[in-house]
Design a protein around this motif. Structure first.
Motif, PDB file in Angstrom:
ATOM      1  N   GLY A 114       0.785  -1.222   0.000  1.00 56.07           N
ATOM      2  CA  GLY A 114       0.000   0.000   0.000  1.00 56.07           C
ATOM      3  C   GLY A 114       0.818   1.272   0.000  1.00 56.07           C
ATOM      4  N   ARG A 115       2.156   1.161  -0.068  1.00 59.82           N
ATOM      5  CA  ARG A 115       3.006   2.351  -0.085  1.00 59.82           C
ATOM      6  C   ARG A 115       3.869   2.339  -1.332  1.00 59.82           C
ATOM      7  NH1 ARG A 115       5.989   2.083   5.521  1.00 59.82           N
ATOM      8  NH2 ARG A 115       7.102   3.846   4.588  1.00 59.82           N
ATOM      9  N   LEU A 116       4.816   3.270  -1.394  1.00 62.57           N
ATOM     10  CA  LEU A 116       5.719   3.308  -2.536  1.00 62.57           C
ATOM     11  C   LEU A 116       6.442   1.972  -2.698  1.00 62.57           C
ATOM     12  CD1 LEU A 116       7.415   6.820  -2.267  1.00 62.57           C
ATOM     13  CD2 LEU A 116       5.840   6.056  -4.033  1.00 62.57           C
ATOM     14  N   GLN A 117       6.495   1.486  -3.931  1.00 64.61           N
ATOM     15  CA  GLN A 117       7.216   0.267  -4.245  1.00 64.61           C
ATOM     16  C   GLN A 117       8.425   0.639  -5.101  1.00 64.61           C
ATOM     17  OE1 GLN A 117       6.166  -2.715  -2.895  1.00 64.61           O
ATOM     18  NE2 GLN A 117       4.621  -1.425  -1.901  1.00 64.61           N
ATOM     19  N   VAL A 118       9.601   0.146  -4.712  1.00 65.74           N
ATOM     20  CA  VAL A 118      10.834   0.484  -5.411  1.00 65.74           C
ATOM     21  C   VAL A 118      11.441  -0.805  -5.976  1.00 65.74           C
ATOM     22  CG1 VAL A 118      13.080   1.600  -5.257  1.00 65.74           C
ATOM     23  CG2 VAL A 118      11.195   2.377  -3.789  1.00 65.74           C
ATOM     24  N   PHE A 119      11.823  -0.763  -7.237  1.00 65.43           N
ATOM     25  CA  PHE A 119      12.415  -1.918  -7.900  1.00 65.43           C
ATOM     26  C   PHE A 119      13.683  -1.487  -8.636  1.00 65.43           C
ATOM     27  CE2 PHE A 119       7.820  -2.189  -8.003  1.00 65.43           C
ATOM     28  CZ  PHE A 119       7.558  -3.445  -7.473  1.00 65.43           C
ATOM     29  N   LYS A 120      14.618  -2.396  -8.715  1.00 70.93           N
ATOM     30  CA  LYS A 120      15.713  -2.257  -9.672  1.00 70.93           C
ATOM     31  C   LYS A 120      15.419  -3.248 -10.785  1.00 70.93           C
ATOM     32  CE  LYS A 120      20.697  -2.569 -10.290  1.00 70.93           C
ATOM     33  NZ  LYS A 120      22.001  -2.853  -9.648  1.00 70.93           N
ATOM     34  N   GLN A 121      15.459  -2.790 -12.019  1.00 70.45           N
ATOM     35  CA  GLN A 121      15.098  -3.637 -13.141  1.00 70.45           C
ATOM     36  C   GLN A 121      16.185  -3.623 -14.203  1.00 70.45           C
ATOM     37  OE1 GLN A 121      10.732  -1.889 -13.323  1.00 70.45           O
ATOM     38  NE2 GLN A 121      10.894  -3.652 -14.659  1.00 70.45           N
ATOM     39  N   VAL A 122      16.452  -4.771 -14.758  1.00 64.51           N
ATOM     40  CA  VAL A 122      17.223  -4.895 -15.992  1.00 64.51           C
ATOM     41  C   VAL A 122      16.233  -5.403 -17.030  1.00 64.51           C
ATOM     42  CG1 VAL A 122      19.158  -5.974 -17.161  1.00 64.51           C
ATOM     43  CG2 VAL A 122      19.347  -5.393 -14.734  1.00 64.51           C
ATOM     44  N   ILE A 123      15.894  -4.542 -17.993  1.00 61.91           N
ATOM     45  CA  ILE A 123      14.837  -4.844 -18.950  1.00 61.91           C
ATOM     46  C   ILE A 123      15.457  -5.255 -20.282  1.00 61.91           C
ATOM     47  CG2 ILE A 123      12.738  -4.000 -20.055  1.00 61.91           C
ATOM     48  CD1 ILE A 123      12.612  -1.816 -17.930  1.00 61.91           C
ATOM     49  N   ALA A 124      15.093  -6.440 -20.732  1.00 62.88           N
ATOM     50  CA  ALA A 124      15.573  -6.939 -22.020  1.00 62.88           C
ATOM     51  C   ALA A 124      14.665  -6.429 -23.137  1.00 62.88           C
ATOM     52  CB  ALA A 124      15.591  -8.462 -22.014  1.00 62.88           C
ATOM     53  N   PRO A 125      15.154  -6.408 -24.374  1.00 59.51           N
ATOM     54  CA  PRO A 125      14.297  -6.007 -25.500  1.00 59.51           C
ATOM     55  C   PRO A 125      13.009  -6.825 -25.537  1.00 59.51           C
ATOM     56  CG  PRO A 125      16.584  -6.155 -26.207  1.00 59.51           C
ATOM     57  CD  PRO A 125      16.538  -6.693 -24.807  1.00 59.51           C
ATOM     58  N   CYS A 126      11.900  -6.162 -25.737  1.00 56.69           N
ATOM     59  CA  CYS A 126      10.602  -6.831 -25.698  1.00 56.69           C
ATOM     60  C   CYS A 126       9.605  -6.043 -26.540  1.00 56.69           C
ATOM     61  CB  CYS A 126      10.094  -6.948 -24.260  1.00 56.69           C
ATOM     62  SG  CYS A 126      10.019  -5.379 -23.389  1.00 56.69           S
ATOM     63  N   PRO A 127       8.514  -6.691 -26.976  1.00 56.52           N
ATOM     64  CA  PRO A 127       7.494  -5.984 -27.770  1.00 56.52           C
ATOM     65  C   PRO A 127       6.809  -4.894 -26.939  1.00 56.52           C
ATOM     66  CG  PRO A 127       7.227  -8.382 -27.916  1.00 56.52           C
ATOM     67  CD  PRO A 127       8.204  -8.118 -26.813  1.00 56.52           C
ATOM     68  N   ARG A 128       6.357  -3.856 -27.606  1.00 54.60           N
ATOM     69  CA  ARG A 128       5.624  -2.792 -26.910  1.00 54.60           C
ATOM     70  C   ARG A 128       4.230  -3.283 -26.517  1.00 54.60           C
ATOM     71  NH1 ARG A 128       6.649   2.999 -29.957  1.00 54.60           N
ATOM     72  NH2 ARG A 128       8.893   2.754 -30.358  1.00 54.60           N
ATOM     73  N   ARG A 129       3.830  -2.923 -25.304  1.00 50.75           N
ATOM     74  CA  ARG A 129       2.462  -3.214 -24.858  1.00 50.75           C
ATOM     75  C   ARG A 129       2.016  -2.049 -23.993  1.00 50.75           C
ATOM     76  NH1 ARG A 129      -0.314  -5.896 -20.726  1.00 50.75           N
ATOM     77  NH2 ARG A 129       1.623  -6.297 -19.561  1.00 50.75           N
ATOM     78  N   VAL A 130       1.338  -1.113 -24.606  1.00 49.95           N
ATOM     79  CA  VAL A 130       0.919   0.108 -23.920  1.00 49.95           C
ATOM     80  C   VAL A 130      -0.161  -0.230 -22.898  1.00 49.95           C
ATOM     81  CG1 VAL A 130      -0.116   2.386 -24.214  1.00 49.95           C
ATOM     82  CG2 VAL A 130       1.537   1.537 -25.888  1.00 49.95           C
ATOM     83  N   VAL A 131       0.000   0.300 -21.662  1.00 50.19           N
ATOM     84  CA  VAL A 131      -0.964   0.038 -20.589  1.00 50.19           C
ATOM     85  C   VAL A 131      -1.318   1.351 -19.907  1.00 50.19           C
ATOM     86  CG1 VAL A 131      -0.112  -2.301 -20.174  1.00 50.19           C
ATOM     87  CG2 VAL A 131       0.876  -0.375 -18.898  1.00 50.19           C
ATOM     88  N   ALA A 132      -2.370   1.332 -19.122  1.00 57.84           N
ATOM     89  CA  ALA A 132      -2.771   2.468 -18.289  1.00 57.84           C
ATOM     90  C   ALA A 132      -3.388   1.901 -17.015  1.00 57.84           C
ATOM     91  CB  ALA A 132      -3.767   3.364 -19.018  1.00 57.84           C
ATOM     92  N   HIS A 133      -3.076   2.518 -15.884  1.00 57.32           N
ATOM     93  CA  HIS A 133      -3.589   2.034 -14.604  1.00 57.32           C
ATOM     94  C   HIS A 133      -3.439   3.154 -13.573  1.00 57.32           C
ATOM     95  CE1 HIS A 133       0.650   1.489 -13.424  1.00 57.32           C
ATOM     96  NE2 HIS A 133       0.810   0.980 -14.631  1.00 57.32           N
TER      97      HIS A 133
END
Length: 209
Positions: A114-133
């Motif tokens: 329920g509070r701020l969530q912090v992540f470290k991410q290494v993102i590999a090439p991937c298809p675009r998938r536009v989202v909204a939330h």
């Protein structure tokens, strides 16, 4: 008397060292990697990797550090050092696979429901998938280039650059090219927007003083 002089200290050290090889083999197999693939990823020769896993070569830091990075684990997880009262939490990375079989690694840095969530991410090439939330996000680029699609805009962020946006707006982000990008990712509710309490002092004008 030092720890090295204590009875049984040498045997305990040898036991810990002897457990590193099987632990390395288990991590590699859990990722579905061959020795050849791990060698290509780390630059360590196949023969050295094989001898490390079989216990025929004594592990050294210059070998363990690139292996820990490749497997996305903390160095002390490879060594399995005994607890010392350290209050820090060693969080395990979550590894995700996309259709191209390149891994995206997500390391949660906080556990605050329920509070701020912090992540470290290494993102590999991937298809675009536009989202909204619902929510609000901040992205800070550590290495590589990040492409951020925000509504009808496209922005390329480089190391040291930050973006913040309301996630109700359609968005997507990932590597700007064919190589992974490493970021810090903060997500919170709309009410979690930061309140800036301090800013850099304005530089003095030439006439001041």
């Amino acid at each position: 008397m030092t720890a090295k002089d204590e009875p049984g200290a040498g045997a305990e050290l040898e036991r810990l060292i002897g457990e590193i090889g099987p632990r390395l083999r288990a991590l590699r197999r859990a990722r579905g990697l061959t020795l050849e693939a791990l060698s290509a990823e780390t630059g360590i020769s196949i023969s050295i990797l094989s001898r490390l896993e079989s216990g025929k070569r004594r592990p050294a830091l210059e070998l363990l550090i690139p292996l820990a990075r490749a497997h996305g684990v903390a160095l002390d997880r490879l060594i399995a050092a005994p607890a010392t009262g350290d209050p820090r939490v060693h969080l395990r990375p979550l590894r995700r696979r996309n259709r191209n079989r390149d891994g995206t690694v997500v390391i949660p840095l906080t556990r605050y429901p329920g509070r701020l969530q912090v992540f470290k991410q290494v993102i590999a090439p991937c298809p675009r998938r536009v989202v909204a939330h619902p929510g609000y996000e901040w992205l800070f680029v550590l290495a590589g280039e990040l492409l951020l699609v925000l509504g009808d805009r496209e922005l390329t962020l480089r190391p040291g650059e930050v973006a913040e946006f309301d996630t109700a707006e359609p968005h997507w982000f990932g590597p700007a090219g064919d190589h992974p990008v490493e970021i810090l990712h903060i997500h919170g509710t709309r009410g979690d927007r930061p309140r800036v309490r301090a800013r850099p002092s304005a530089p003095a004008s030439p006439g001041d003083g």
